[in-house]
Design an enzyme around this catalytic site. Sequence first.
Site, PDB file in Angstrom:
ATOM      1  N   LYS A 196      26.925  38.660  35.432  1.00  0.00           N
ATOM      2  CA  LYS A 196      27.384  38.853  33.943  1.00  0.00           C
ATOM      3  C   LYS A 196      28.688  38.328  33.890  1.00  0.00           C
ATOM      4  CE  LYS A 196      28.829  41.620  31.257  1.00  0.00           C
ATOM      5  NZ  LYS A 196      29.795  40.759  30.359  1.00  0.00           N
ATOM      6  N   GLY A 249      37.153  44.476  37.611  1.00  0.00           N
ATOM      7  CA  GLY A 249      37.797  44.439  36.197  1.00  0.00           C
ATOM      8  C   GLY A 249      38.789  45.739  36.232  1.00  0.00           C
ATOM      9  N   SER A 250      38.732  46.490  35.004  1.00  0.00           N
ATOM     10  CA  SER A 250      39.382  47.608  34.753  1.00  0.00           C
ATOM     11  C   SER A 250      39.043  48.879  35.684  1.00  0.00           C
ATOM     12  CB  SER A 250      39.535  47.802  33.416  1.00  0.00           C
ATOM     13  OG  SER A 250      38.352  48.415  33.030  1.00  0.00           O
ATOM     14  N   THR A 251      40.012  49.625  36.149  1.00  0.00           N
ATOM     15  CA  THR A 251      39.750  50.784  36.865  1.00  0.00           C
ATOM     16  C   THR A 251      38.765  51.791  36.016  1.00  0.00           C
ATOM     17  OG1 THR A 251      41.546  50.616  38.228  1.00  0.00           O
ATOM     18  CG2 THR A 251      40.716  52.632  37.878  1.00  0.00           C
ATOM     19  N   GLU A 252      38.995  51.756  34.754  1.00  0.00           N
ATOM     20  CA  GLU A 252      38.260  52.712  33.803  1.00  0.00           C
ATOM     21  C   GLU A 252      36.804  52.318  34.011  1.00  0.00           C
ATOM     22  OE1 GLU A 252      39.590  51.666  29.948  1.00  0.00           O
ATOM     23  OE2 GLU A 252      37.953  53.001  28.951  1.00  0.00           O
ATOM     24  N   GLY A 254      35.342  50.305  36.143  1.00  0.00           N
ATOM     25  CA  GLY A 254      35.062  50.746  37.591  1.00  0.00           C
ATOM     26  C   GLY A 254      34.328  52.299  37.807  1.00  0.00           C
ATOM     27  N   GLU A 271      36.499  45.777  42.572  1.00  0.00           N
ATOM     28  CA  GLU A 271      37.876  45.279  42.802  1.00  0.00           C
ATOM     29  C   GLU A 271      38.619  45.474  41.397  1.00  0.00           C
ATOM     30  OE1 GLU A 271      40.802  43.179  42.288  1.00  0.00           O
ATOM     31  OE2 GLU A 271      39.475  41.136  42.708  1.00  0.00           O
ATOM     32  N   CYS A 305      44.943  40.568  38.742  1.00  0.00           N
ATOM     33  CA  CYS A 305      45.111  41.996  39.228  1.00  0.00           C
ATOM     34  C   CYS A 305      46.274  42.227  40.305  1.00  0.00           C
ATOM     35  CB  CYS A 305      43.636  42.319  39.925  1.00  0.00           C
ATOM     36  SG  CYS A 305      42.968  41.064  40.947  1.00  0.00           S
ATOM     37  N   GLU A 402      49.222  49.562  34.359  1.00  0.00           N
ATOM     38  CA  GLU A 402      48.823  48.125  34.480  1.00  0.00           C
ATOM     39  C   GLU A 402      49.013  47.415  32.969  1.00  0.00           C
ATOM     40  OE1 GLU A 402      44.854  46.594  35.538  1.00  0.00           O
ATOM     41  OE2 GLU A 402      45.997  45.329  37.038  1.00  0.00           O
TER      42      GLU A 402
HETATM   43  P1  NAI Z   1      36.947  45.251  31.778  1.00  0.00           P
HETATM   44  O1  NAI Z   1      36.800  46.085  33.091  1.00  0.00           O
HETATM   45  O2  NAI Z   1      36.441  46.083  30.398  1.00  0.00           O
HETATM   46  O3  NAI Z   1      36.166  43.901  31.832  1.00  0.00           O
HETATM   47  C1  NAI Z   1      35.365  43.625  33.062  1.00  0.00           C
HETATM   48  C2  NAI Z   1      34.151  43.089  33.013  1.00  0.00           C
HETATM   49  O4  NAI Z   1      33.137  44.384  32.715  1.00  0.00           O
HETATM   50  C3  NAI Z   1      33.402  42.228  31.793  1.00  0.00           C
HETATM   51  O5  NAI Z   1      32.426  41.334  32.099  1.00  0.00           O
HETATM   52  C4  NAI Z   1      32.841  43.343  30.865  1.00  0.00           C
HETATM   53  O6  NAI Z   1      31.975  42.700  30.093  1.00  0.00           O
HETATM   54  C5  NAI Z   1      32.291  44.119  31.894  1.00  0.00           C
HETATM   55  N1  NAI Z   1      32.158  45.577  31.300  1.00  0.00           N
HETATM   56  C6  NAI Z   1      32.808  46.297  30.404  1.00  0.00           C
HETATM   57  N2  NAI Z   1      32.418  47.521  30.140  1.00  0.00           N
HETATM   58  C7  NAI Z   1      31.293  47.650  30.892  1.00  0.00           C
HETATM   59  C8  NAI Z   1      30.369  48.422  31.268  1.00  0.00           C
HETATM   60  N3  NAI Z   1      30.585  49.828  30.452  1.00  0.00           N
HETATM   61  N4  NAI Z   1      29.327  48.724  31.821  1.00  0.00           N
HETATM   62  C9  NAI Z   1      29.426  47.324  32.803  1.00  0.00           C
HETATM   63  N5  NAI Z   1      30.245  46.323  32.394  1.00  0.00           N
HETATM   64  C10 NAI Z   1      31.268  46.589  31.716  1.00  0.00           C
HETATM   65  O7  NAI Z   1      38.214  44.695  31.404  1.00  0.00           O
HETATM   66  P2  NAI Z   1      38.982  44.234  29.960  1.00  0.00           P
HETATM   67  O8  NAI Z   1      38.582  45.263  28.705  1.00  0.00           O
HETATM   68  O9  NAI Z   1      38.525  42.888  29.523  1.00  0.00           O
HETATM   69  O10 NAI Z   1      40.554  44.316  30.382  1.00  0.00           O
HETATM   70  C11 NAI Z   1      41.154  45.610  30.299  1.00  0.00           C
HETATM   71  C12 NAI Z   1      42.191  45.909  31.374  1.00  0.00           C
HETATM   72  O11 NAI Z   1      41.408  45.698  32.552  1.00  0.00           O
HETATM   73  C13 NAI Z   1      43.188  44.539  31.482  1.00  0.00           C
HETATM   74  O12 NAI Z   1      44.230  44.866  30.712  1.00  0.00           O
HETATM   75  C14 NAI Z   1      43.370  44.854  32.956  1.00  0.00           C
HETATM   76  O13 NAI Z   1      44.375  45.828  33.177  1.00  0.00           O
HETATM   77  C15 NAI Z   1      42.187  45.319  33.591  1.00  0.00           C
HETATM   78  N6  NAI Z   1      41.528  44.167  34.245  1.00  0.00           N
HETATM   79  C16 NAI Z   1      41.413  43.902  35.309  1.00  0.00           C
HETATM   80  C17 NAI Z   1      41.059  42.812  36.330  1.00  0.00           C
HETATM   81  C18 NAI Z   1      41.050  42.722  37.722  1.00  0.00           C
HETATM   82  O14 NAI Z   1      41.200  41.479  38.058  1.00  0.00           O
HETATM   83  N7  NAI Z   1      40.889  43.753  38.456  1.00  0.00           N
HETATM   84  C19 NAI Z   1      40.307  41.686  35.329  1.00  0.00           C
HETATM   85  C20 NAI Z   1      40.337  41.951  33.992  1.00  0.00           C
HETATM   86  C21 NAI Z   1      40.761  43.192  33.437  1.00  0.00           C
END
Ligand code: NAI
Length: 498
Positions: A196, A249-252, A254, A271, A305, A402
Amino acid sequence: MAVATRPTEKTRFFKSSPRALLINGKSEQAESGKTFDTLNPATATVLASVAEGDAHDIDRAVRAARRAFENGPWSRMTPSERGQIMHRIGDLIMEHADELAELDCLDNGKALSVARAADVPLAADLFWYMAGWATKLNGGTITPSVPYLPGAEFHAYTLREPVGVVGQIIPWNFPLLMAAWKLGPALATGCTVVLKPAEQTPLSALRLGELMLEAGLPDGVVNVVTGFGETAGAALASHPGVDKIAFTGSTEVGRLIATAATGNLKKVSLELGGKSPNIIFSDADIDAAVAGAAQGIFFNQGEVCCAGSRLFVQQDRFDEVVEGVAKAAKQIKVGPGMDPDSDMGPLVSREQFDRVTGYLAKGQQAGNRALAGGHALDRPGYFVEPTVLVDVEPNDVVLREEIFGPVIVALPFSDVDDLARQANDTVYGLAAGVWTQDISKAHKLAKRIKAGTVWVNTYNVFSAELPFGGFKQSGWGREMGEEVLSSYLETKSVIVQL
Ligand code: NAI
Ligand code: MG
């Protein structure tokens, strides 16, 4: 300028919008018939529309991946045959390098030159590297001692088998490359996948899906379901037919993934975020360190990240270094990624723009001083100035959280102990940078910093051979290198009484 933001003929791919899901080797619209738009963040206008997959589509994709895992030609292929297909995937990525770079530039905002020089070749190389592992996933032979069966003799060995159907949820900052980091080890180990992509950047993963079929990957081995996190992503994380979930993605989120995975106790790798320290000692090559500090935070708009977002500089060189980084920040040309003159593109989305500018406002309220930047650009699109903040206190939000944008926070330190304490004073532990000409100091500090990667006299160096991932709340497990393979494998002990 108008020309420099528009797709060229290379990206004909998404002109036949809406782009469909990839399920069992076929293009399929979402069962609901719904679609959503992905934007070009340089103009804040619609780029393409894409099928909006939800729980029903995830379920279809998981069933296709299960069939491909249990019965398909994939599971009967030799490791060498699997490796050869993976090699062809890497080749096809490079054959379509310009197109893929343009897709990520338009969809994410990043500079085209960066996508072409970094994202695309790294993605290809990941497949080439992992292709080699397909034929090297060996178990061992073991002579067991069994105290309660005196005199009995055994021959035992271990088999390493694919974990099964894997769900992979990826972010928007390196759309193609994150797909490659995830898909490479899954395919090398013989798993099948439901991927996804992030809703902000779905295009290159769909194109990669087509290229994978062209490379000879059997139907159903990789399924791509575009859609939102709360619907498609959550359905994948909780699906009982998925054996492992890998998330970046985000720690939240995660935390949500880890919780959702408890239903069937699927394996989890994560990650997540970071607030990585980049540390400059007085004895460093200061010009190189200044350039490295700027690159460490401003690369990819700071949407990285492992961005070096906390800059620690030894007291006596503090002013010189932060002024140097501020000067570098001011020289960065911010503009549409498609414009060859741009060094840095816009942030990915309105949401990310609001988030980063919100931190700039909070910093201003807290009395943090901007030596460079500090504002959004007054133009359409989600552009933010490269920013250097000083006069920061230990509890300031810009230091603790972050930001995920082009914002670096600089602090002075006195000695190594003081520095090590400050550097580790974070819930994250993804990466760190150390700049010094004293090699003993560098290696000693590398041991003391709680982070998955430590760069010495360099920053943001990635390689398929090197494990990457986080201590503490930066994640579980590692991506890349040999290390990632174990998270896609089950080990089976076979014991034979002789
Ligand atoms: P996010 O963590 O919401 O999105 C990352 C992925 O998770 C996307 O594919 C999204 O559709 C999916 N996702 C979101 N909610 C989900 C859920 N409840 N269950 C399963 N999958 C879900 O990140 P977002 O909102 O785009 O960015 C927010 C913050 O996250 C950024 O400002 C940054 O601090 C952090 N982030 C960290 C990344 C990294 O490489 N470690 C990459 C992107 C964001
Ligand atoms: Mg987009």
